[in-house]
Scaffold this motif. Structure first.
Motif, PDB file in Angstrom:
ATOM      1  N   ASP A 100      -6.763 -33.113  -4.002  1.00 15.16           N
ATOM      2  CA  ASP A 100      -7.186 -34.105  -4.865  1.00 15.16           C
ATOM      3  C   ASP A 100      -8.578 -34.573  -4.187  1.00 15.16           C
ATOM      4  O   ASP A 100      -9.075 -35.731  -3.997  1.00 15.16           O
ATOM      5  CB  ASP A 100      -6.241 -35.124  -5.252  1.00 15.16           C
ATOM      6  N   TYR A 113      -5.243 -36.300 -18.311  1.00  7.70           N
ATOM      7  CA  TYR A 113      -5.589 -37.625 -17.720  1.00  7.70           C
ATOM      8  C   TYR A 113      -4.836 -38.604 -18.589  1.00  7.70           C
ATOM      9  O   TYR A 113      -3.549 -38.351 -18.789  1.00  7.70           O
ATOM     10  CB  TYR A 113      -7.121 -37.880 -17.766  1.00  7.70           C
ATOM     11  N   HIS A 127      -0.343 -35.416  -7.802  1.00  3.94           N
ATOM     12  CA  HIS A 127      -0.392 -36.341  -6.601  1.00  3.94           C
ATOM     13  C   HIS A 127       0.375 -37.624  -6.520  1.00  3.94           C
ATOM     14  O   HIS A 127       0.514 -38.537  -6.990  1.00  3.94           O
ATOM     15  CB  HIS A 127      -1.843 -36.826  -6.628  1.00  3.94           C
ATOM     16  N   GLU A 143      -7.044 -31.665 -14.742  1.00  4.01           N
ATOM     17  CA  GLU A 143      -6.089 -32.801 -14.491  1.00  4.01           C
ATOM     18  C   GLU A 143      -5.983 -33.448 -15.777  1.00  4.01           C
ATOM     19  O   GLU A 143      -6.766 -34.154 -16.115  1.00  4.01           O
ATOM     20  CB  GLU A 143      -6.373 -33.444 -13.310  1.00  4.01           C
ATOM     21  N   HIS A 175      -2.360 -35.823 -14.115  1.00  4.82           N
ATOM     22  CA  HIS A 175      -2.388 -37.183 -13.583  1.00  4.82           C
ATOM     23  C   HIS A 175      -1.097 -37.917 -13.594  1.00  4.82           C
ATOM     24  O   HIS A 175      -0.701 -38.341 -14.981  1.00  4.82           O
ATOM     25  CB  HIS A 175      -3.721 -37.935 -14.277  1.00  4.82           C
ATOM     26  N   HIS A 203      -4.426 -28.856  -6.667  1.00  2.54           N
ATOM     27  CA  HIS A 203      -5.133 -29.990  -7.410  1.00  2.54           C
ATOM     28  C   HIS A 203      -6.229 -30.323  -6.714  1.00  2.54           C
ATOM     29  O   HIS A 203      -6.433 -31.107  -5.829  1.00  2.54           O
ATOM     30  CB  HIS A 203      -4.079 -31.235  -7.495  1.00  2.54           C
TER      31      HIS A 203
HETATM   32 ZN   LIG Z   1      -5.442 -38.044 -10.788  1.00  2.00          ZN
END
Ligand SMILES: [Zn+2]
Lengths: 297, 267
Positions: free
Chosen positions: A257, A137, A206, A135, A164, A49
């Motif tokens: 990230d 969203y 994450h 990613e 996400h 990521h």
């Molecule tokens: Zn994110």
């Protein structure tokens, strides 16, 4: 004089410091700190990521990756809402991939609310060699049916789907003031998608991305097909250990990230055997890439 | 000398912390080759009368005063706090006071906070504000404290420029901002560097540490980890990367501990 009396008499623990009488400087520093960088560099790493901050400077990203020994990174640019905007971001990723094919892996970003354009863009990006989606969203929850055709395409292509995720109070307990859009995916939305599509390769973004990571891990525990990436700015001690305990090592994917120091540090801090640490840093995600023949050996 | 300017003992009510005693902290310092740490008691954030926590801290760190520097937690809106300040200073030899307006039910801009800062200054102690204790995104439903914006901390600094400050969980997207540079000019103030990065890849909660150091001077930043809330290796890695980002080795030594040492020496 007992130490306590001395401290009181001298007026301060620091009075003692100033007098030099009881300050201990550790005698030698053989460079444990140096050895931490040796440890950092010991492990092969693939970042599940990542992001390309400056679309025209993938070299800047490579420099940061090199600092902590990241060999390959999956990257995206989740910016913009309309098809022209997401195509432009994916173009930047494709350019970067082509400049550094051995280092950078592309993740295709779309807004699923533009359903037809989004599916077309996913086809284009996977066709051009991206490894999957990311990613994704906050336009729609990952369990929203609007994603289904895209997910089915990814299943067909053995491509991973990274989105996400947040666990703000406003998502978990709606009477709290909104701190992230209500359409943001929470962990239970990933579970819902995984139940419908057990063959999909779903990566929950994450666990350190802000939000109650204990709640995330507990929600995902009984959803064995979901992978979890370790990125995000949160680097709470015990977070990775908790995830390992409840999810198992095989479901965890190292990721930054773009938090490089903490991204690596939190995996080094975890109480893991060396094989397990290597699996998180490299093996688990490399095996996902292997499904599409995009792994490294 | 390497000093961790930001450490804790005590309990966090919303999650167990590992190694949250002074003894465990010293072990952790040993493991990471850190000479000393500035430590406060988390319990003081939650007790109505925080002096209990200062007594606990003193008892817990008494055998480690060669390694640990205790910082008090006080609530200047609680009865008789000036007396407790005196005990913390003269009885316990504490070097500074950590203030938590966001948890202790008073405003940093008002409610006598500035007066309290002056009082701590006059006691010869360091004033410590903390922007937060945990990331707000993961807060408990019982933890309603808001982050203190840097501009509010700097507002107090402007009003009492002759106090000495250590700012924990120090974050602003841009330490090179003119407002920050102007507010700290001539002030004995340090920020921990736990939200800085030396990779040039900045994000919503990550600022470029070498830029901050260039703008404010290497004397403004101190190694600090928020242990045991946060894991340790990340912070050591950050310092290692900072080493290659800074041309001057003296600047690195200052951040590693020279600055904190100077701050304490004046106590
Ligand atoms: Zn994110």
């Amino acid at each position: 004089m007992k130490r306590r009396d001395f401290m009181v008499a001298s007026g301060s623990a620091l009075g003692a410091v100033a007098m030099g009488s009881c300050m201990t400087t550790r005698p030698s520093r053989p460079s444990k700190a140096k050895s931490i960088m040796d440890r950092v560099m010991t492990y092969r790493k693939v970042d599940a990521h990542g992001h390309l901050l400056d679309p025209d400077r993938p070299d800047e990203l490579l420099k940061a990756m090199d600092l902590v020994g990241i060999e390959r990174a999956a990257i995206s640019r989740p910016i913009g809402d309309n098809p022209d905007q997401f195509r432009e971001q994916n173009d930047a990723i494709l350019r970067a991939m082509k400049m550094h094919p051995d280092r950078l892996l592309g993740q295709c970003y779309v807004n699923p609310l533009h359903a037809a354009d989004a599916l077309e863009e996913v086809n284009r990006c996977l066709g051009e060699g991206m490894i999957g989606l990311g990613e994704l969203y906050t336009h729609a929850k990952i369990s929203n049916p609007i994603y289904f055709p895209i997910v089915e395409k990814c299943i067909e292509e053995r491509a991973s789907i990274m989105a996400h995720a947040r666990a703000d109070l406003s998502l978990l307990r709606p009477h709290h003031p909104e701190t992230t859009p209500a359409t943001t995916s929470a962990s239970k939305d990933f579970v819902e998608l995984a139940k419908r599509y057990p063959e999909a390769i779903i990566i929950h973004g994450h666990i350190g991305g802000g939000g109650d990571w204990e709640h995330m891990v507990k929600t995902l525990r009984d959803a064995p097909t979901i992978y979890v990436d370790t990125s995000g700015s949160c680097t709470d001690e015990g977070m990775i250990d908790f995830a390992v305990r409840h999810l198992g090592v095989d479901r965890l994917l190292f990721a930054t990230d773009i938090n490089f120091e903490t991204g690596v540090g939190k995996i080094l801090a975890a109480r893991l055997g060396e094989d397990d640490r290597r699996a998180i840093f490299w093996g688990n995600f490399n095996n996902i890439l292997r499904l599409r023949g995009q792994h490294a050996d | 000398m390497r000093i961790d300017a930001h450490a804790y003992m005590g309990h966090w009510p919303f999650r167990p912390l590992r190694g949250n005693t002074c003894e465990a902290l010293v072990r952790r310092l040993d493991e990471n080759e850190i000479d000393r740490a500035l430590v406060g008691n988390i319990n003081g954030v939650f007790y109505k009368n925080p002096q209990w926590a200062n007594e606990e801290l003193f008892a817990d760190c008494e055998s480690f005063l060669d390694r640990l520097v205790p910082f008090a937690v006080l609530n200047p809106t609680y009865a008789d706090w000036e007396y407790d300040l005196e005990i913390c200073r003269k009885g316990f030899g504490m070097a500074g006071v950590r203030l938590y307006p966001q948890y202790h039910d008073y405003r940093i801009l008002g409610d006598g906070c500035t007066e309290a800062v002056k009082r701590i200054r006059d006691a010869g102690m360091v004033v410590s504000f903390s922007s937060r204790l945990v990331d707000r995104r993961q807060r408990s439903w019982m933890d309603s404290a808001e982050d203190i914006p840097m501009k509010n901390i700097l507002h107090v600094v402007r009003q009492v420029p002759d106090a000495r400050y250590l700012i924990l969980h120090a974050f602003t997207p841009d330490f090179a901002n003119d407002d920050v540079v102007e507010a700290v000019d001539g002030v004995d103030i340090q920020f921990d560097m736990m939200y800085g990065t030396a990779t040039q890849q900045i994000g919503p909660v990550l600022y470029d540490l070498p830029t901050g150091i260039a703008a404010l001077g290497p004397e403004r930043f101190s190694f600090g980890t928020a242990t045991p809330f946060r894991e340790y290796p990340s912070h050591v890695i950050r310092m290692e990367l900072l080493e290659s980002a800074l041309a001057d080795p003296k600047a690195l030594a200052a951040v590693w501990g020279g600055n904190a040492s100077r701050l304490l020496a004046r106590t």
